[in-house]
Design a protein around this motif. Structure first.
Motif, short mmCIF file in Angstrom:
data_model
loop_
_atom_site.label_atom_id
_atom_site.label_comp_id
_atom_site.label_asym_id
_atom_site.label_seq_id
_atom_site.Cartn_x
_atom_site.Cartn_y
_atom_site.Cartn_z
N THR A 1 80.67 -27.14 85.80
CA THR A 1 80.61 -25.84 85.15
C THR A 1 80.12 -24.80 86.14
O THR A 1 79.19 -25.03 86.92
N LEU A 2 80.77 -23.63 86.13
CA LEU A 2 80.41 -22.54 87.03
C LEU A 2 79.40 -21.63 86.33
O LEU A 2 79.66 -21.11 85.23
N VAL A 3 78.23 -21.45 86.96
CA VAL A 3 77.18 -20.58 86.42
C VAL A 3 76.87 -19.52 87.46
O VAL A 3 76.44 -19.83 88.57
N VAL A 4 77.07 -18.24 87.10
CA VAL A 4 76.82 -17.12 88.01
C VAL A 4 75.90 -16.15 87.29
O VAL A 4 76.27 -15.55 86.27
N ASP A 5 74.69 -15.97 87.84
CA ASP A 5 73.75 -15.02 87.23
C ASP A 5 74.11 -13.58 87.58
O ASP A 5 73.90 -12.67 86.78
N ASP A 6 74.61 -13.38 88.79
CA ASP A 6 74.98 -12.02 89.22
C ASP A 6 76.02 -12.14 90.33
O ASP A 6 75.71 -12.57 91.44
N ILE A 7 77.25 -11.76 90.02
CA ILE A 7 78.33 -11.89 91.00
C ILE A 7 78.08 -11.00 92.22
O ILE A 7 78.56 -11.28 93.33
N ALA A 8 77.29 -9.94 92.01
CA ALA A 8 77.05 -8.99 93.12
C ALA A 8 76.28 -9.64 94.25
O ALA A 8 76.39 -9.20 95.42
N VAL A 9 75.49 -10.68 93.98
CA VAL A 9 74.70 -11.32 95.03
C VAL A 9 75.10 -12.78 95.21
O VAL A 9 74.44 -13.52 95.95
N ALA A 10 76.17 -13.21 94.53
CA ALA A 10 76.60 -14.61 94.63
C ALA A 10 77.34 -14.84 95.95
O ALA A 10 77.83 -13.91 96.59
N ASP A 11 77.40 -16.11 96.34
CA ASP A 11 78.13 -16.48 97.56
C ASP A 11 79.60 -16.61 97.20
O ASP A 11 80.11 -17.70 96.91
N ALA A 12 80.31 -15.47 97.20
CA ALA A 12 81.72 -15.43 96.80
C ALA A 12 82.47 -14.51 97.76
O ALA A 12 81.89 -13.62 98.39
N PRO A 13 83.81 -14.72 97.87
CA PRO A 13 84.61 -13.83 98.73
C PRO A 13 84.45 -12.37 98.31
O PRO A 13 84.30 -12.07 97.12
N ALA A 14 84.50 -11.47 99.28
CA ALA A 14 84.29 -10.05 98.99
C ALA A 14 85.33 -9.52 98.01
O ALA A 14 85.01 -8.72 97.12
N ALA A 15 86.59 -9.97 98.15
CA ALA A 15 87.64 -9.49 97.25
C ALA A 15 87.37 -9.91 95.82
O ALA A 15 87.56 -9.15 94.87
N MET A 16 86.89 -11.16 95.66
CA MET A 16 86.59 -11.67 94.32
C MET A 16 85.42 -10.90 93.72
O MET A 16 85.46 -10.49 92.54
#
Length: 612
Positions: A356-371
């Motif tokens: 399961t994917l849990v993201v508290d804040d996409i703005a500070v998550a380790d994710a591609p910049a485009a995403m």
């Protein structure tokens, strides 16, 4: 001449009677000269020590031997005190009895003065108080067990005055809160209560004080290290004989862990109730679309989310399609198809190992910049997404989302979303959900339990009037006058005889004799005189000892402390005498007022059945 012979015979008879009385006395009676040498010792001394009386005569304790050096020194110091002051003195010591048993003794040394007022000899009365000592040891052990119970269950015992103010020392309170004595006086104790609970506590407390009603409450109390703990509070008024309140006695019991467990249980029950509701919908719904809409609304509403939806994935095309999402009022819908490749999203990598994917804040998550940019612009700031896999391929996900604000998703919330996702797979999973619901209900029932046992067992019954005393039984003895001159021995004899007639065992008989003796001694010491009577009930196999006096009454203001505090005693209270009675009798009734005191002690032939 005949009259002289008669007088001689009478004197001889009196001498024999006196000798028999002295030799059969329960106490050791002896006489010593000024050098501490034995002049006389009665038969009781022989029986207790196993040494013939003749072996004592003409010898000091030091010359006699067999005594510990500490006893000999203590005896010599007491002897010198009597010789120098011509006053009696009492000492206590240990001495091995016949058979090697260690006994405990109390010895009173009384001077015999000659015509010039000088000490001619010393008379001693030595009493064996081994049984009393053992009872005191048991009493101390009981008090230590109580204190251990208080410490083990994180209890705070406290007292307030009749107006509800904390006065005097309350050591338990100070030890927990760290407040100094002057800080908690009056209503200063409220400073240690959580600010949100302090005024409600004071208001509720004063309401109970005004109503003279038991106080039952809960609040948070700051520990000396600054941590707040939750306590359950119970307090009751202690009444004077005239019905006025003397003081309040209360107890705080730490229930922090219990409250946390209850809160966790309630939250768990709510979550599992929600899952059960979803499971019932899965089982009975014939419309998949209606089922999905219902699950989304229930789950999104319960979690106070902004959105809840199912998203279908097309791995080959790198696309995602949202069908009929549930949204809170004012939140835009995400329905439609989304090109994930264009957003730089590799779906297989997002759900690594099917988790399961849990993201508290996409703005500070380790994710591609485009995403990150695409999710922020479309209002997908924080979310939980539980994946579905069919034949090893990612097929869909159930998502719960916050649009524009970060949120810390708890493990319990994540588990709830995962459980909801599982439910829509079919009736088989619905059955599993029902099992979880039943298990939750079982745990909830098992959780109900008592935390604290009663502090007292109700052996002492305080009566406000004679009507509350137990009715008198059939008289076994006449009324016995009690005073410093006598009566206690007759009372003990009558109790002993009554117990024997009832078929009472030796131990219980001894217990009742001890209790009656303590009550009688209290009457004589505190009042000077009183009366007693022994009564029985053949049918109930019950012995009842009633004692009464017309003194000023017993001061009861310290009675709660005498029963709750280790080693507490005070002149003017029943003190250890009452503790002895409670240790040895089945029931003790007490009625006391300014016009006198009545004590009723009852003992059945057989001991009360244990509550175990």
């Amino acid at each position: 001449m005949n009259e002289i012979e008669e007088v001689r015979e009478e004197l001889a008879r009196l001498r024999r009677d006196y000798g028999a009385l002295v030799d059969n006395a329960p106490d050791v009676l002896a006489r010593f000269d000024r050098q501490g040498r034995f002049l006389y010792i009665n038969k009781t001394g022989e029986r207790n020590t196993g040494i013939p009386a003749a072996a004592f005569l003409g010898k000091t304790f030091r010359e006699l031997g067999g005594q510990p050096e500490t006893n000999i020194v203590q005896w010599e110091e007491a002897l010198n005190f009597v010789l120098e002051t011509r006053h009696a003195v009492c000492i206590e010591y240990e001495y091995p009895l016949a058979g090697g048993v260690l006994g405990f003794f109390e010895c009173v040394l009384t001077p015999e003065l000659d015509e010039a007022g000088e000490v001619a000899s010393i008379v001693t009365v030595t009493r064996d108080f081994t049984a009393r000592h053992e009872a005191q040891v048991r009493m101390r052990e009981s008090e230590e067990r109580y204190r251990t119970l208080v410490d083990a269950t994180a209890q705070i015992v406290w007292t307030n005055d009749s107006e509800g103010r904390m006065v005097g020392r309350n050591d338990d309170w100070s030890a927990f809160t760290g407040q100094a004595d002057e800080e908690y006086q009056g209503f200063g104790w409220a400073q240690a209560v959580h600010p949100d609970d302090a005024q409600p506590t004071v208001d509720a407390w004063m309401k109970s004080v005004a109503a003279r009603a038991p106080f039952i409450f809960e609040h948070r109390l700051k520990r000396r290290d600054g941590v707040y703990r939750t306590f359950s509070i119970r307090a009751v008024p202690v009444l004077e004989p005239d019905g006025s309140i003397r003081e309040w006695v209360g107890i705080h019991v730490d229930i922090t862990e219990r409250k946390a467990a209850e809160q966790d249980l309630r939250a768990r029950a709510e979550r599992e109730s929600l899952i059960a509701k979803i499971a019932r919908g899965v089982l009975w719904s014939a419309d998949p679309a209606a089922l999905r809409a219902n699950v989304l609304a229930v789950l999104g509403g319960y979690l106070h989310a902004d959105r809840c939806f199912y998203v279908l994935y097309d791995i080959d095309r790198g696309a995602a399609r949202v069908q009929r999402d549930w949204v809170r009022d004012g939140v835009p819908s995400l329905e439609g198809e989304w090109d994930l490749k264009a957003q730089g999203v590799n779906i297989q990598n997002v759900f690594h190992e099917g988790r399961t994917l849990v993201v508290d804040d996409i703005a500070v998550a380790d994710a591609p910049a485009a995403m990150t940019s695409a999710f922020l612009s479309s209002g997908q700031r924080s979310f939980i997404a539980a994946p579905f896999f069919y034949e090893g391929r990612l097929a869909a996900a159930l998502a719960v989302m916050m649009a524009d604000t970060p949120r810390h998703w708890t493990p319990e919330e994540t588990a709830l979303v995962e459980a909801a996702a599982v439910q829509v797979r079919g009736a088989v999973e619905a059955a599993r959900a029902r099992d979880r619901e039943l298990e939750a209900q079982r745990r909830q029932r098992d959780f109900l339990r008592d935390v604290l046992a009663s502090v007292t067992e109700g052996r002492l019954i305080l009566c406000q009037s004679d009507d509350e005393l137990p009715p008198p039984l059939s008289p076994r003895s006449c009324v016995i006058s009690l005073s410093m001159q006598g009566g206690l021995r007759e009372l003990r004899h009558e109790v002993q005889t009554a117990c024997s007639e009832m078929g009472m065992c030796e131990e219980r008989c001894f217990d009742l004799v001890t209790a009656a003796s303590e009550a009688g001694m209290n009457t004589v010491v505190h009042v000077g005189k009183g009366e007693g009577q022994v009564m029985t009930d053949e049918t109930a196999r019950l012995v009842q000892v009633r004692l009464w006096d017309h003194g000023p009454g017993i001061a009861l203001e310290n009675l709660p402390k005498a029963t709750l505090r280790k080693g507490y005693s005070s002149a003017g209270t029943l003190g250890h005498g009452m503790k002895m009675m409670l240790q040895t009798a089945d029931r003790v009734y007490l009625r006391t007022s300014a016009s006198g005191t009545v004590v009723v002690i009852e003992q059945h032939r057989d001991p009360p059945q244990s509550g175990l």
